[in-house]
Structure formats: structure tokens, C-alpha cells
Design a protein around this motif. Structure first.
Motif, mmCIF file in Angstrom:
data_model
loop_
_atom_site.group_PDB
_atom_site.id
_atom_site.type_symbol
_atom_site.label_atom_id
_atom_site.label_comp_id
_atom_site.label_asym_id
_atom_site.label_seq_id
_atom_site.Cartn_x
_atom_site.Cartn_y
_atom_site.Cartn_z
ATOM 1 N N ALA A 175 56.804 137.820 21.925
ATOM 2 C CA ALA A 175 55.746 138.472 22.682
ATOM 3 C C ALA A 175 55.763 139.958 22.367
ATOM 4 C CB ALA A 175 55.954 138.255 24.178
ATOM 5 N N GLU A 176 54.590 140.542 22.166
ATOM 6 C CA GLU A 176 54.521 141.979 21.913
ATOM 7 C C GLU A 176 54.466 142.715 23.242
ATOM 8 O OE1 GLU A 176 52.359 145.246 19.016
ATOM 9 O OE2 GLU A 176 51.483 143.248 19.208
ATOM 10 N N LYS A 177 55.255 143.790 23.348
ATOM 11 C CA LYS A 177 55.339 144.554 24.582
ATOM 12 C C LYS A 177 55.121 146.036 24.294
ATOM 13 C CE LYS A 177 58.338 143.215 27.667
ATOM 14 N NZ LYS A 177 59.606 142.877 28.389
ATOM 15 N N THR A 178 55.025 146.812 25.358
ATOM 16 C CA THR A 178 54.920 148.263 25.222
ATOM 17 C C THR A 178 56.066 148.904 25.970
ATOM 18 O OG1 THR A 178 53.497 148.388 27.172
ATOM 19 C CG2 THR A 178 52.414 148.223 25.024
ATOM 20 N N ASN A 179 56.341 150.157 25.644
ATOM 21 C CA ASN A 179 57.424 150.879 26.341
ATOM 22 C C ASN A 179 56.971 152.276 26.680
ATOM 23 O OD1 ASN A 179 57.654 152.016 23.627
ATOM 24 N ND2 ASN A 179 59.492 152.985 24.459
ATOM 25 N N LYS A 180 57.587 152.840 27.675
ATOM 26 C CA LYS A 180 57.324 154.227 28.010
ATOM 27 C C LYS A 180 58.228 155.135 27.189
ATOM 28 C CE LYS A 180 55.736 153.331 32.695
ATOM 29 N NZ LYS A 180 55.928 153.597 34.141
ATOM 30 N N VAL A 181 57.655 156.233 26.711
ATOM 31 C CA VAL A 181 58.425 157.180 25.912
ATOM 32 C C VAL A 181 59.236 158.074 26.827
ATOM 33 C CG1 VAL A 181 58.294 159.063 24.246
ATOM 34 C CG2 VAL A 181 56.721 157.137 24.088
ATOM 35 N N ALA A 182 60.520 158.167 26.572
ATOM 36 C CA ALA A 182 61.390 158.977 27.423
ATOM 37 C C ALA A 182 61.348 160.445 27.036
ATOM 38 C CB ALA A 182 62.817 158.459 27.362
ATOM 39 N N SER A 183 61.092 160.728 25.764
ATOM 40 C CA SER A 183 61.062 162.113 25.299
ATOM 41 C C SER A 183 59.610 162.527 25.084
ATOM 42 C CB SER A 183 61.845 162.254 23.995
ATOM 43 O OG SER A 183 61.761 163.572 23.514
ATOM 44 N N GLY A 184 59.174 163.535 25.771
ATOM 45 C CA GLY A 184 57.803 164.003 25.636
ATOM 46 C C GLY A 184 56.882 163.385 26.664
ATOM 47 N N GLY A 185 57.329 162.347 27.363
ATOM 48 C CA GLY A 185 56.491 161.696 28.349
ATOM 49 C C GLY A 185 57.054 161.789 29.743
ATOM 50 N N ILE A 186 58.029 162.620 29.945
ATOM 51 C CA ILE A 186 58.644 162.745 31.265
ATOM 52 C C ILE A 186 58.318 164.115 31.848
ATOM 53 C CG2 ILE A 186 60.535 161.171 30.696
ATOM 54 C CD1 ILE A 186 62.297 163.582 30.218
ATOM 55 N N ALA A 187 58.418 164.199 33.134
ATOM 56 C CA ALA A 187 58.162 165.478 33.792
ATOM 57 C C ALA A 187 59.252 166.486 33.417
ATOM 58 C CB ALA A 187 58.123 165.279 35.307
ATOM 59 N N PRO A 188 58.897 167.779 33.311
ATOM 60 C CA PRO A 188 59.882 168.793 32.869
ATOM 61 C C PRO A 188 61.137 168.839 33.727
ATOM 62 C CG PRO A 188 57.653 169.684 32.863
ATOM 63 C CD PRO A 188 57.564 168.344 33.523
ATOM 64 N N GLN A 189 60.996 168.542 35.041
ATOM 65 C CA GLN A 189 62.169 168.643 35.896
ATOM 66 C C GLN A 189 63.107 167.461 35.758
ATOM 67 O OE1 GLN A 189 59.071 168.288 36.869
ATOM 68 N NE2 GLN A 189 58.828 166.743 38.482
ATOM 69 N N GLU A 190 62.681 166.376 35.081
ATOM 70 C CA GLU A 190 63.524 165.191 34.941
ATOM 71 C C GLU A 190 64.487 165.361 33.768
ATOM 72 O OE1 GLU A 190 61.325 161.581 34.690
ATOM 73 O OE2 GLU A 190 59.988 162.109 36.342
ATOM 74 N N ALA A 191 65.719 164.938 33.971
ATOM 75 C CA ALA A 191 66.691 164.965 32.881
ATOM 76 C C ALA A 191 66.459 163.757 31.972
ATOM 77 C CB ALA A 191 68.101 164.923 33.445
ATOM 78 N N PRO A 192 66.455 163.954 30.658
ATOM 79 C CA PRO A 192 66.279 162.809 29.762
ATOM 80 C C PRO A 192 67.443 161.847 29.889
ATOM 81 C CG PRO A 192 66.961 164.744 28.527
ATOM 82 C CD PRO A 192 66.687 165.206 29.934
ATOM 83 N N PRO A 193 67.199 160.571 29.686
ATOM 84 C CA PRO A 193 68.288 159.592 29.785
ATOM 85 C C PRO A 193 69.311 159.793 28.677
ATOM 86 C CG PRO A 193 66.321 158.568 28.894
ATOM 87 C CD PRO A 193 65.914 159.938 29.322
#
Length: 454
Positions: free
Chosen positions: A18-36
Motif C-alpha cells: 500500500a502506498e502511504k504518505t508521511n509528514k516531514v519532520a525537517s522544514g515542516g515543524i513549528a520553529p519552537q518544536e525540537a526536531p526528533p
């Protein structure tokens, strides 16, 4: 935010591919959030070049294929071999004489004492194997082929039988057997089929009720060095000679049976002899050969390697066994093989051999219903073969998920990551690739292919 230059395909037992989508962690997160924190990183290290994937042409597979209506048969072959198909096979195997998935015993010359091979014949192959191969070549003319015998002609063996036994170690026999390989390559060439490699013996330690023949490392060394290599030279053949297919060492043999079957008993014996080494272009391992691949690649990194026969299960085609097979792919690629070959591409239900056991296949043909079913191991193969193109190089991985993954980088910069979640609960993959971070929620007991386009 979604990254458009990424493709993600997943398989679970209930929902394969099955083809799925994902959320981008870098560039798609709010500035105050720490990247995973990444738990898998694709590095700049490069390793072996990928030569491809494939399966074996066997008589029982052709019989199963022949029971499908023309449309279904064409769809199966397209899915396996066409460059735009699902599997995109690029290198496949065939037997020289009967394999254990032939309809019955046979060799290509059962004329006792015919040392000159005057009566050598591939007439039987013209009935099933050659049509099967030509059908595949029509879809992919670039398909490469390698071949190995399960047994020499019976009159060349002691005892005189297809199963069990060894090659008679006599000058006339050894010269005739080298000529047997030459005749095979030439006969197939006359059919318009190129044999790119020969592997000296299927499963050199198999002493079985099916067609088989036992060899020692010393015998392989002498036969390649003094007979097979010179015979190819005399006849102007450019077919590669491979040291294969080695199905040793069994982990318990050395201490339980006090029998030396490790790396030094086969690969090292042959390759440490310069006059034998010069003829050998690669090493083919299968089954217990997985215990020797690491040391062989470490010792001879300049050679090419292949996993030559996927471990074939019990005919039940379960998801549980597919998870085991995924780990075989990962083990062999992370230890240096350039290609991975499945065993029977398709069989009838239960995959019963002529000699009485049952084995898995990627596809099962149901003759009465005239339909074909895709089995779990079809999807294991697809996760690796669909986007990992020949000519790609394996690239490095680091982090906790690296023991469950393999990654290849194509010439155009595309990276294909194949990864499994072996756990019974959902896990998160935080993937670091270059300057980008991606997060994926991996379903329990699942396989994944993630394609990162440059």
C-alpha cells in the motif's frame, strides 16, 4: 506538510503493498518544536554494486505456468520480468540437467563412456526450460542467466546414480565433465540464449535423495584449476566461472561431527590457490553458506557475490516465514552480495517436489480455478527489487534501525531504503538523509520501501 520527492510503500499481512504518505519532520515543524532524534541515518559510505534479483527456471514452475489462461500467464511473466513490471528481474538461474524441481531424473548425456560428448543433447530442455526462458527474454532481453548442475551424468559418478555419491576422480571423467559444461553453453548459444555464468555444483555438501553430488573444497580447486578453466580457455568461452553454490558450513558440524566445513574448507581452499583463483569471478552462497559469506567477502572483497537460492520453507507460504526471509535478504546484502536469487518463482498449491517435500513460492497457481495468488514472499521480493535498480550501490546506515534495513543509491541519486518493523507494536522511524529528516509510523510486523528522489 508533505514531501513530494518521496515515495513510501508498506506491506502487512492483511494489506500488502500500500502506498502511504508521511509528514516531514525537517522544514515542516513549528520553529519552537525540537526536531526528533534520528534513529536511522543514511551515510555517505558506499559498498557493493547491485547486480539485481531473480528466481530459478524449473520444470515444475513451467508446468504450473502452463495451466494458466493466456492472459493470466502473460500478466505473471510481465510482473516478473518486464522492466516496467512489479519485480523487474535481471538475473536468473537454471539447472544443467535435473534439479529437485524437475519432473524426473535426467542429465544431458546418459551415454556411458561418451567422453567426447558426441551424444550430448538439450532436447529435453527444449520442451520446457528453453520456452520458459525465451518467454522471459522476450520481455527483458537484458536478463542474465547462470546455471549449475545438481548431478553429473550417472556414469560419471560413484555410485552410478543421480542421487547421493561423488564424481569419479579419473582423468577421462574430469576432462569429459569439463567438456559437458562447454557443450551446455554452446548448445544454449545456438538457441539464442547466453549463459553468463556457471556454478560448478548445486549445494556441494548435499548428499540427498534428489539429484545431488558431494564435492570437497580440494576437488573444486583442482577441477576449476586444471579442467574447467582451461576447457573454457581452449574453446574461447567468456562465460564466467563461479565458485558455487556453496551450502556450508552448518553451524554445528565442526564441533558436533568434528567435521571441517567452515570458510576455510571451501572458499579459502579454492581462492588461496592463485592458479584456481584466476578463473573464479565470484562466489555463490545459499542456505548454510550464510555462515561463511562475511569471512569470504572480508578476505576477497574484489570478487562478486550472490545469494543463489532463497531458503524455501514448507509450502505454507506464511507471513511468519516471510519475516524470516526478509532477514535473509538483509543479512546477505549487509555482508556483501551483489544479487539475491529466489528459488521457485511459481508452483501449484503446497509446492510439492517430485521427490516428496513441499516448498514456498512467490506465486501459487490454482489450476482448477485458473488463477494465481501472490504469496507473502512475493512482496518481500518486491520491496527490494521494485526500485533498487542494477548499478546502484549499497550505502551505509547507522542507528538502532540499521539491523533491520538495507539502502541502495542509484546513479541518478535516488536512494531506496528497505526496512522491516519486526515488533508487535507500531514504531516510529526518524530517518536522517542528508539535510532532511523524515518521520514514519511503521505498522507492527511490516515491510517498507521508502524512495528518496534526489
Amino acid at each position: 506538510m508533505y514531501k513530494k520527492d518521496l515515495q513510501w510503500f508498506t506491506s502487512t499481512e492483511l494489506l500488502p503493498w500500500a502506498e502511504k504518505t508521511n509528514k516531514v519532520a525537517s522544514g515542516g515543524i513549528a520553529p519552537q518544536e525540537a526536531p526528533p532524534v534520528p534513529n536511522l541515518t543514511i551515510t555517505e559510505e558506499t559498498f557493493q554494486t547491485l547486480e539485481g534479483f531473480g528466481g530459478c527456471f524449473n520444470e515444475l514452475g513451467f508446468v504450473a505456468l502452463s495451466k494458466l489462461p493466456d492472459q493470466e500467464r502473460a500478466e505473471v511473466m510481465h510482473s516478473l520480468f518486464h522492466p516496467d513490471g512489479e519485480q523487474r528481474f535481471s538475473i536468473c538461474r537454471l539447472p544443467i540437467g535435473a534439479s529437485d524441481y524437475a519432473l524426473e531424473w535426467y542429465s544431458l548425456n546418459e551415454n556411458d563412456g561418451d567422453y567426447a560428448m558426441e551424444h550430448f543433447s538439450i532436447e529435453r530442455d527444449r520442451q520446457m526450460l528453453i520456452p520458459y526462458i525465451k518467454e522471459a527474454l522476450a520481455l527483458n532481453p537484458e536478463l542474465k542467466l547462470f546455471a549449475s548442475p545438481w548431478s553429473p551424468p550417472t556414469w560419471m559418478k560413484f555410485p552410478k546414480s543421480y542421487n547421493y555419491g561423488t564424481l569419479r576422480w579419473e582423468l577421462e571423467i574430469l576432462e569429459a565433465y569439463a567438456l559437458y559444461f562447454v557443450k551446455f553453453i554452446e548448445a544454449y548459444r545456438e538457441e539464442g540464449i547466453t549463459i553468463h555464468q556457471v556454478h560448478v555444483q548445486n549445494e556441494v555438501v548435499a548428499d540427498q535423495k534428489f539429484p545431488s553430488c558431494v564435492w570437497t573444497g580440494e576437488q573444486l580447486r583442482v577441477f576449476i584449476r586444471d579442467y574447467l578453466g582451461p576447457a573454457f580457455e581452449r574453446n574461447g568461452l567468456d562465460t564466467e566461472i563461479w565458485l558455487g553454490t556453496i551450502n556450508a558450513p552448518e553451524a554445528w558440524d565442526e564441533w558436533l561431527k568434528k567435521k571441517a566445513t567452515d570458510f576455510d574448507a571451501y572458499a579459502s581452499v579454492v581462492l588461496s590457490d592463485p592458479e584456481a583463483y584466476k578463473y573464479v569471478k565470484g562466489v555463490g552462497y545459499q542456505w548454510a553458506g550464510k555462515h561463511a559469506i562475511q569471512r569470504t567477502v572480508q578476505s576477497y572483497p574484489e570478487l562478486r557475490y550472490m545469494q543463489t537460492e532463497n531458503e524455501c520453507g514448507d509450502g505454507e507460504n506464511t507471513w511468519f516465514y516471510a519475516k524470516y526471509v526478509f532477514n535473509l535478504y538483509q543479512h546477505y546484502f549487509m555482508n556483501g552480495v551483489n544479487a539475491y536469487i529466489y528459488w521457485n518463482m511459481l508452483l501449484e498449491p503446497k509446492g510439492r517436489s517430485t521427490w516428496g517435500w513441499e516448498q514456498n513460492s512467490m506465486l501459487t497457481v490454482y489450476p482448477e480455478q485458473q488463477k494465481v495468488v501472490t504469496n507473502p514472499e512475493y512482496y518481500v521480493m518486491k520491496h527490494f527489487s521494485r526500485f533498487s535498480v542494477p548499478g546502484s550501490v549499497r550505502v551505509g546506515l547507522k542507528g538502532p534501525w540499521s539491523g533491520n534495513a538495507v539502502a541502495f543509491k542509484a546513479i541518478d541519486g535516488t536512494v531506496t531504503l528497505v526496512i522491516a518493523n519486526p515488533f508487535n507494536e507500531q514504531r516510529v522511524l526518524n530517518l536522517n538523509s542528508g539535510s532532511s529528516m523524515y518521520s514514519f509510523e511503521l505498522d507492527p510486523n511490516s515491510f517498507h520501501t521508502i524512495v528518496l528522489h534526489d
